[in-house]
Motif scaffolding. Structure first.
Motif, PDB file in Angstrom:
ATOM      1  N   ILE A   1     -31.233   3.571 -11.559  1.00  0.00           N
ATOM      2  CA  ILE A   1     -32.129   3.586 -10.268  1.00  0.00           C
ATOM      3  C   ILE A   1     -31.451   4.360  -9.114  1.00  0.00           C
ATOM      4  O   ILE A   1     -31.127   4.191  -8.009  1.00  0.00           O
ATOM      5  CB  ILE A   1     -32.103   2.309  -9.657  1.00  0.00           C
ATOM      6  N   LYS A   2     -30.879   5.682  -9.759  1.00  0.00           N
ATOM      7  CA  LYS A   2     -30.390   6.830  -8.855  1.00  0.00           C
ATOM      8  C   LYS A   2     -31.184   7.227  -7.796  1.00  0.00           C
ATOM      9  O   LYS A   2     -32.505   7.333  -7.895  1.00  0.00           O
ATOM     10  CB  LYS A   2     -29.965   7.925  -9.782  1.00  0.00           C
ATOM     11  N   LYS A   3     -30.417   7.360  -6.601  1.00  0.00           N
ATOM     12  CA  LYS A   3     -31.027   7.903  -5.397  1.00  0.00           C
ATOM     13  C   LYS A   3     -32.070   6.970  -4.553  1.00  0.00           C
ATOM     14  O   LYS A   3     -32.710   7.047  -3.803  1.00  0.00           O
ATOM     15  CB  LYS A   3     -31.821   9.295  -5.666  1.00  0.00           C
ATOM     16  N   MET A   4     -32.076   5.562  -5.306  1.00  0.00           N
ATOM     17  CA  MET A   4     -33.066   4.604  -4.404  1.00  0.00           C
ATOM     18  C   MET A   4     -32.365   3.803  -3.445  1.00  0.00           C
ATOM     19  O   MET A   4     -31.024   3.911  -2.956  1.00  0.00           O
ATOM     20  CB  MET A   4     -33.259   3.458  -5.596  1.00  0.00           C
TER      21      MET A   4
ATOM     22  N   ASN B   1     -20.701   7.382  -4.181  1.00  0.00           N
ATOM     23  CA  ASN B   1     -20.933   8.502  -4.969  1.00  0.00           C
ATOM     24  C   ASN B   1     -22.408   8.820  -4.485  1.00  0.00           C
ATOM     25  O   ASN B   1     -22.823   9.950  -5.229  1.00  0.00           O
ATOM     26  CB  ASN B   1     -20.790   8.509  -6.518  1.00  0.00           C
ATOM     27  N   ASN B   2     -23.102   8.156  -3.671  1.00  0.00           N
ATOM     28  CA  ASN B   2     -24.502   8.726  -3.147  1.00  0.00           C
ATOM     29  C   ASN B   2     -25.602   8.473  -4.368  1.00  0.00           C
ATOM     30  O   ASN B   2     -26.477   9.173  -4.404  1.00  0.00           O
ATOM     31  CB  ASN B   2     -24.558   9.728  -2.447  1.00  0.00           C
ATOM     32  N   GLN B   3     -25.014   7.743  -5.513  1.00  0.00           N
ATOM     33  CA  GLN B   3     -26.206   7.533  -6.299  1.00  0.00           C
ATOM     34  C   GLN B   3     -27.199   6.690  -6.026  1.00  0.00           C
ATOM     35  O   GLN B   3     -28.349   6.601  -6.505  1.00  0.00           O
ATOM     36  CB  GLN B   3     -25.315   6.863  -7.715  1.00  0.00           C
TER      37      GLN B   3
ATOM     38  N   ILE C   1     -19.119  -6.094   1.715  1.00  0.00           N
ATOM     39  CA  ILE C   1     -18.715  -5.485   0.559  1.00  0.00           C
ATOM     40  C   ILE C   1     -19.273  -5.813  -0.612  1.00  0.00           C
ATOM     41  O   ILE C   1     -19.416  -7.171  -0.693  1.00  0.00           O
ATOM     42  CB  ILE C   1     -17.056  -5.623   0.513  1.00  0.00           C
ATOM     43  N   TYR C   2     -19.808  -4.909  -1.465  1.00  0.00           N
ATOM     44  CA  TYR C   2     -20.320  -5.146  -2.763  1.00  0.00           C
ATOM     45  C   TYR C   2     -19.702  -4.541  -3.646  1.00  0.00           C
ATOM     46  O   TYR C   2     -20.131  -3.224  -4.187  1.00  0.00           O
ATOM     47  CB  TYR C   2     -22.010  -4.684  -2.675  1.00  0.00           C
ATOM     48  N   PRO C   3     -18.710  -5.206  -4.302  1.00  0.00           N
ATOM     49  CA  PRO C   3     -17.730  -4.672  -5.318  1.00  0.00           C
ATOM     50  C   PRO C   3     -18.792  -3.993  -6.540  1.00  0.00           C
ATOM     51  O   PRO C   3     -18.373  -2.824  -6.933  1.00  0.00           O
ATOM     52  CB  PRO C   3     -17.049  -5.817  -5.888  1.00  0.00           C
ATOM     53  N   GLY C   4     -19.766  -4.595  -6.910  1.00  0.00           N
ATOM     54  CA  GLY C   4     -20.382  -3.999  -8.096  1.00  0.00           C
ATOM     55  C   GLY C   4     -20.994  -2.916  -7.905  1.00  0.00           C
ATOM     56  O   GLY C   4     -21.337  -2.244  -8.725  1.00  0.00           O
ATOM     57  N   LEU C   5     -21.307  -2.605  -6.501  1.00  0.00           N
ATOM     58  CA  LEU C   5     -22.245  -1.473  -6.342  1.00  0.00           C
ATOM     59  C   LEU C   5     -21.640  -0.451  -5.303  1.00  0.00           C
ATOM     60  O   LEU C   5     -22.054   0.738  -5.078  1.00  0.00           O
ATOM     61  CB  LEU C   5     -23.553  -1.897  -5.555  1.00  0.00           C
ATOM     62  N   HIS C   6     -20.221  -0.648  -4.985  1.00  0.00           N
ATOM     63  CA  HIS C   6     -19.579   0.174  -4.277  1.00  0.00           C
ATOM     64  C   HIS C   6     -19.565   1.490  -4.688  1.00  0.00           C
ATOM     65  O   HIS C   6     -19.776   2.589  -3.804  1.00  0.00           O
ATOM     66  CB  HIS C   6     -18.136  -0.405  -4.091  1.00  0.00           C
ATOM     67  N   SER C   7     -19.133   1.689  -5.848  1.00  0.00           N
ATOM     68  CA  SER C   7     -19.004   3.159  -6.526  1.00  0.00           C
ATOM     69  C   SER C   7     -20.350   3.911  -6.419  1.00  0.00           C
ATOM     70  O   SER C   7     -20.192   4.999  -6.102  1.00  0.00           O
ATOM     71  CB  SER C   7     -18.398   3.218  -7.987  1.00  0.00           C
ATOM     72  N   TYR C   8     -21.296   3.321  -6.501  1.00  0.00           N
ATOM     73  CA  TYR C   8     -22.626   4.038  -6.486  1.00  0.00           C
ATOM     74  C   TYR C   8     -23.044   4.308  -5.103  1.00  0.00           C
ATOM     75  O   TYR C   8     -23.536   5.535  -4.673  1.00  0.00           O
ATOM     76  CB  TYR C   8     -23.824   2.606  -7.114  1.00  0.00           C
ATOM     77  N   PHE C   9     -22.631   3.522  -4.091  1.00  0.00           N
ATOM     78  CA  PHE C   9     -22.669   3.851  -2.657  1.00  0.00           C
ATOM     79  C   PHE C   9     -21.749   5.024  -2.386  1.00  0.00           C
ATOM     80  O   PHE C   9     -22.346   6.061  -1.755  1.00  0.00           O
ATOM     81  CB  PHE C   9     -22.749   2.897  -1.837  1.00  0.00           C
TER      82      PHE C   9
END
Length: 277
Positions: free
Chosen positions: A132-135, A154-156, A144-152
């Protein structure tokens, strides 16, 4: 005469001892990310008080005159600092949501918190967060959302912050974001509102976060930690915990399916008990 004097002295001693015991009842200040969220802790306008699992948890200790729980409005950004600075005693949280957990002490686990992505569209069978990139994802400001932190980071995924869970749900409904992050019980309470009766809400097949919920406490109340842990054990093993969760939870399941009874209901006025975790 001597016997009467001895009796009076003993009576005065007993009264003094009882007064001393009552004076030792502890008042705990518990900070709440107002207005809270069901089923754990939320503000109920009908009773003009906080309700939820946490209130039920402390009620037995209050009945036994062990302690009194005092709930104070706060927000996620200030709550942790209030406890560290000694302005409050504890809060219900997860250590992974804190900035400086090493400055606090923690109780045993009281419950498990699972967060999911919610959408107006069905999820593909092979859904993963990588697909779901760029959604656009509606999130709670300051959370804080640890499971999605890296996606935010890295702007994924594009994070769109909102002031409350109710606002996030409305933004999802209006197409301002593709997904909204909520814990499962809070989502069930919010989307059970009639404002969403014309929408089918879908829950992601897997949670983005699963964390333990526990009490974070200031360092100065270590003796209270033992008492809290004992009560958690009793509360859980007696079945009171599960009963309390059911009492304060919605029975909505996903994909959601509601029958419209009253059109054009304003979400914010109808969802006054729903919230912010």
């Amino acid at each position: 005469m001597l016997k009467i004097k001895i009796f009076l002295l003993l009576a005065l001693f007993c009264i003094s001892a009882l007064s001393s015991q009552k004076a030792e009842i502890v008042t705990l200040t518990i900070v709440v990310n107002a207005p809270g969220s069901p089923p754990y802790l939320y503000y109920d306008l009908d009773s003009q008080s906080y309700q939820g699992v946490v209130v039920d948890f402390f009620s037995q200790l209050e009945k036994n005159e062990v302690l009194i729980a005092k709930f104070v409005d706060s927000n996620r950004g200030r709550s942790e600092k209030f406890i560290i600075d000694g302005k409050a005693d504890m809060m219900l949280t997860s250590w992974s949501w804190l900035d400086t957990p090493e400055q606090l002490i923690f109780s045993e686990k009281i419950s498990t918190h699972r967060s999911y992505l919610y959408s107006l569209s069905p999820y593909e069978p092979n859904f993963t967060f990588q697909t779901i990139k760029k959604m656009r994802v509606c999130a709670r400001e300051g959370f804080i959302y640890p499971g999605l932190h890296s996606y935010f980071e890295n702007n994924q995924l594009v994070r769109i912050d909102s002031s409350s869970q109710i606002t996030m749900a409305r933004m999802l409904q209006k197409g301002r974001c593709d997904y909204a992050i909520m814990n499962d019980q809070n989502a069930a309470a919010i989307f059970a509102d009639q404002a969403y009766c014309q929408n089918t809400i879908y829950q992601s097949p897997v949670p983005n976060d699963t964390v333990d919920m526990l009490f974070a406490m200031r360092m100065g109340i270590r003796p209270i930690k033992t008492l809290i842990n004992q009560q958690i054990k009793v509360f859980s093993e007696s079945g009171e915990l599960n009963a309390s969760v059911r009492k304060h939870s919605s029975n909505l399941t996903f994909p959601s399916s509601l029958t419209c009874n009253q059109p054009n209901i304003d979400t914010e006025s109808q969802s006054h008990n729903l919230g912010n975790n």
